[in-house]
Design an enzyme around this catalytic site. Structure first.
Site, PDB file in Angstrom:
ATOM      1  N   GLY A  75       3.108  29.914 -21.696  1.00  0.00           N
ATOM      2  CA  GLY A  75       3.533  29.251 -20.478  1.00  0.00           C
ATOM      3  C   GLY A  75       2.468  29.354 -19.418  1.00  0.00           C
TER       4      GLY A  75
ATOM      5  CB  SER B 204      -2.390  30.548 -18.643  1.00  0.00           C
ATOM      6  OG  SER B 204      -2.763  29.395 -17.908  1.00  0.00           O
ATOM      7  CB  VAL B 205       2.041  33.785 -20.074  1.00  0.00           C
ATOM      8  CG1 VAL B 205       2.542  34.950 -20.923  1.00  0.00           C
ATOM      9  CG2 VAL B 205       2.302  34.046 -18.591  1.00  0.00           C
TER      10      VAL B 205
ATOM     11  CG  ASP C 292       9.264  32.726  -7.506  1.00  0.00           C
ATOM     12  OD1 ASP C 292       9.965  31.752  -7.166  1.00  0.00           O
ATOM     13  OD2 ASP C 292       8.235  32.600  -8.190  1.00  0.00           O
TER      14      ASP C 292
ATOM     15  N   GLY D 243       2.094  29.807 -11.302  1.00  0.00           N
ATOM     16  CA  GLY D 243       1.210  29.577 -10.178  1.00  0.00           C
ATOM     17  C   GLY D 243       0.048  30.537 -10.109  1.00  0.00           C
ATOM     18  CG  PHE D 244       0.196  34.068  -8.873  1.00  0.00           C
ATOM     19  CD1 PHE D 244      -0.686  34.142  -7.819  1.00  0.00           C
ATOM     20  CD2 PHE D 244       1.535  33.985  -8.599  1.00  0.00           C
ATOM     21  CE1 PHE D 244      -0.239  34.142  -6.511  1.00  0.00           C
ATOM     22  CE2 PHE D 244       2.004  33.988  -7.301  1.00  0.00           C
ATOM     23  CZ  PHE D 244       1.116  34.068  -6.250  1.00  0.00           C
TER      24      PHE D 244
END
Length: 680
Positions: free
Chosen positions: A367, A373-374, A484, A370-371
């Site tokens: 996935g 990619s995983v 969040d 905003g900070f």
């Protein structure tokens, strides 16, 4: 007495004056010296000419002459030798002028121009031993290791070839070059002729080869006899040249292009200075086209100006690039230093520091947020992990520090576990437990759910999320506000146990702080609490996470986004508004394949969500109370007031500028679009 440093500006001023007044003085004779005159027989030899017996610093080596034992001066070229009968020198003085419509006006300084005239003859033609010799020495205009010497033959002259043919030539273009009636060369099968150099190539016979290129002081040899040609050749030929500034310098520009450029710049400065002086003494007529310089001067001035402008902008761009690079490196080095200082202070943290070599994978992308990619990865032990690579565009160190400082102290079954981290320069990564079932949004928002879970499991997931958030608020020595909460940040393990994740926006506050301070709103549109947008609703506290959880519950019940413009019925576009209308009228929502017990679970989720999304933070329950509501009997739960009713203490300014009217479909989402948020 002034020290040497104080005298430096004076020396610089004197050098600048010298450049303007006499630029050639800065360059002339730097490499070659005038060693005076010498005699070889009756020939006077002086600068730029030199004898081979003189020191190497004397004269110009391109104008080197030899003096033999018979006191004969020789000009030795690449393909021949010529005897020099005489050299005459002349020095002329010229003056720079301004040309105007009133006539020629002298304004400049005088400059000198040197010239010479040399008389030379082929060495073979004045031999005492053989009057039948042929002119086999070739004259060349290009001497001195590829640097062109400014030799020029005095007019009139013509260059002709001495050609050697194996058969006699009958053409009138070929003039017999043998001046002896019986020639040993002819008896051996060689026939020599003079042929004009401008002869067309197609008339050059294939049986002939060129022996020499010979100059003769006539305009045309056509129609001349052999004796007439030799009579002219015996007189020799004359070489003349205007040395000017080129020969005064005593070096070859083709070998030193930098000096040629320097000379051009110096004369450009001198021209500008002269033009300025002329303007001072002659008034603004220069702008009335009454003055014009020679074309060469204009070209030189324009070229010098363009060169200076280009050099200035080029240097400016280089300096700007160096400054930007320096600032960029300092910013990233500062962020790296901040992270290293933070890590040294956190001695009690459980996460392990890994190197990137200790983790394999990075091929399967799970996935993107905003900070960063995983990716799915694997430790050396074989343990599966999820690796979050922080984006360089936002990797200023604060998001990394926020996650490590927050998750590093959390140990709860419903909060994602931070196993370790990687920091190598500006490259930062966080290593989490791998969640096989991905995030909650893939289950509730997918059009075709590959993984179908029961309503009971959905209810258990909501309980687990509530327990995780309640632990963040009250289970640690510091309260952690997530800011969040949304389906994307709820991960599911192999048993569908939920884990609250992604603490990039999280903040740590003291448990005694009921109201916290934020300089800017943070969160995701659709889940962000209204007090983060509107100033007059209430202070920011842990109730912001309660609001986000309520929006999450409604999306779990509807298994869709709360705002969906593609639903069939217009009234269902904003789901919280629609479902509140159904429940307030005592109606349930229709669901297929649901048991009565599961209906009660869904009803508890919906009513609890209504309380969580109340407009005022003071009207919302705490997460501890939320857990009680989810686990209590549904008969004990009362439907709260309409969550979307605007409070009376909102100023009229806020109502007109930020908050839409009550009858709008999405009162929060529309207004939130007008606010600059930190969105993940």
């Amino acid at each position: 007495m002034p020290n040497p440093r104080q005298r430096l500006p004076l020396f610089g001023l004197m050098a600048a004056i010298a450049l303007f007044l006499k630029p050639e003085a800065c360059l002339a004779r730097n490499l070659n010296s005038d060693c005076g005159s010498s005699m070889c027989g009756s020939v006077e030899i002086r600068n730029p000419f030199r004898l081979t017996t003189q020191p190497s610093r004397c004269g110009d080596h391109r104008y080197e002459l030899e003096c033999d034992s018979d006191n004969r001066t020789s000009l030795v070229m690449k393909n021949g030798r010529f005897y020099v009968r005489n050299i005459s020198y002349e020095t002329r003085t010229a003056t720079k002028f301004i040309y105007s419509d009133q006539g020629v006006v002298s304004y400049g300084r005088n400059f000198t121009s040197e010239s010479y005239r040399m008389q030379a003859v082929d060495a073979n033609l004045i031999s005492k031993d053989d009057n039948c010799s042929l002119p086999r020495n070739s004259f060349s205009f290009d001497e001195g290791d590829g640097c062109k010497v400014p030799y020029s033959l005095r007019t009139p002259y013509q260059m002709m070839y001495l050609v050697n043919c194996t058969t006699p030539m009958e053409s009138s273009l070929y003039i017999n070059a043998s001046r002896c009636s019986t020639s040993s060369s002819q008896s051996s099968g060689s026939f020599f002729y003079f042929l004009p150099m401008e002869n067309p190539a197609e008339k050059f016979d294939e049986s002939c080869t060129i022996d020499a290129a010979v100059p003769i002081m006539v305009r045309n040899i056509s129609g001349m006899s052999t004796s007439e040609i030799y009579q002219k050749l015996s007189l020799g030929f004359e070489i003349e040249s205007d040395l000017g500034f080129r020969l005064t310098l005593g070096f070859c520009y083709e070998d030193r292009p930098f000096l040629l450029m320097l000379q051009s710049l110096l004369y450009a400065l001198q021209t500008y200075a002269d033009s300025f002086v002329h303007f001072l003494f002659n008034g603004p007529r220069i702008f009335q086209n009454t003055y014009y310089a020679p074309r060469s001067t204009n070209v030189l001035c324009v070229g010098a100006t363009g060169g200076v402008i280009l050099a200035r902008y080029f240097l400016g761009m280089c300096c700007l690039f160096a400054l930007v690079t320096h600032k960029w490196r300092r910013r990233h080095l500062s962020a790296d230093d901040t992270i290293e200082i933070f890590l040294k202070r956190q001695h009690g943290l459980m996460p392990i520091r890994y190197s990137f070599h200790e983790i394999s994978g990075f091929k399967e992308k799970l996935g993107e947020g905003g900070f960063g990619s995983v990716y799915k990865g694997r430790l050396r032990s074989g343990y599966l992990v999820a690796i979050k690579l922080l984006s360089k565009a936002k990797a200023n160190g604060q998001d990394f520090i926020s996650e490590v400082a927050t998750i590093g102290r959390i140990h709860h079954v419903n909060v994602v576990k931070l196993i370790g981290f990687c920091v190598e320069g500006s490259n930062q990564a966080l290593v989490y437990d791998f969640m096989p079932n991905g995030s909650l949004d893939r289950i509730i928002f997918a059009e075709e759910n590959k993984t179908i879970i029961s309503w009971r499991k959905m209810f258990e997931i909501s309980l687990g999320v509530a327990q995780g958030i309640e632990y963040l608020h009250h289970g640690c020595d510091m309260q952690i506000l997530h800011f969040d909460i949304k389906p994307h940040n709820i991960l599911l393990d192999e048993n569908f146990i939920p884990k609250v994740s992604d603490f990039g926006l999280a903040k740590l506050y003291s448990t005694d702080d009921s109201i916290v301070s934020l300089t800017a709103a943070r969160g995701t549109i659709g889940y962000i609490a209204p007090e983060l947008v509107y100033k007059n609703i209430g202070g920011v506290s842990y109730k912001a996470d309660v609001y986000s959880f309520g929006m999450l519950l409604l999306e779990m019940v509807g298994r869709r986004k709360n705002l969906n413009a593609f639903v069939e019925q217009l009234s269902q576009i904003y789901f919280p508004f629609w479902i509140y209308g159904r429940y307030s009228q005592g109606e349930d929502i229709e669901m297929e394949g649901i048991t009565d017990d599961e209906k009660m679970m869904v009803r508890r989720m919906v009513i609890t969500a209504f309380w969580c999304i109340q407009m005022k933070p003071t009207d919302r329950p705490s997460m501890r109370k939320v857990l009680e509501m989810l686990e209590s009997d549904v008969e004990l739960l009362q439907i709260p007031p309409k969550p979307f009713q605007l409070p009376c203490d909102i100023s009229s300014k806020d109502q007109t500028s930020n908050i839409p009217s009550e009858d709008q479909t999405s009162p929060l989402l529309d207004s939130a679009d007008k606010i600059t948020l930190q969105i993940m």
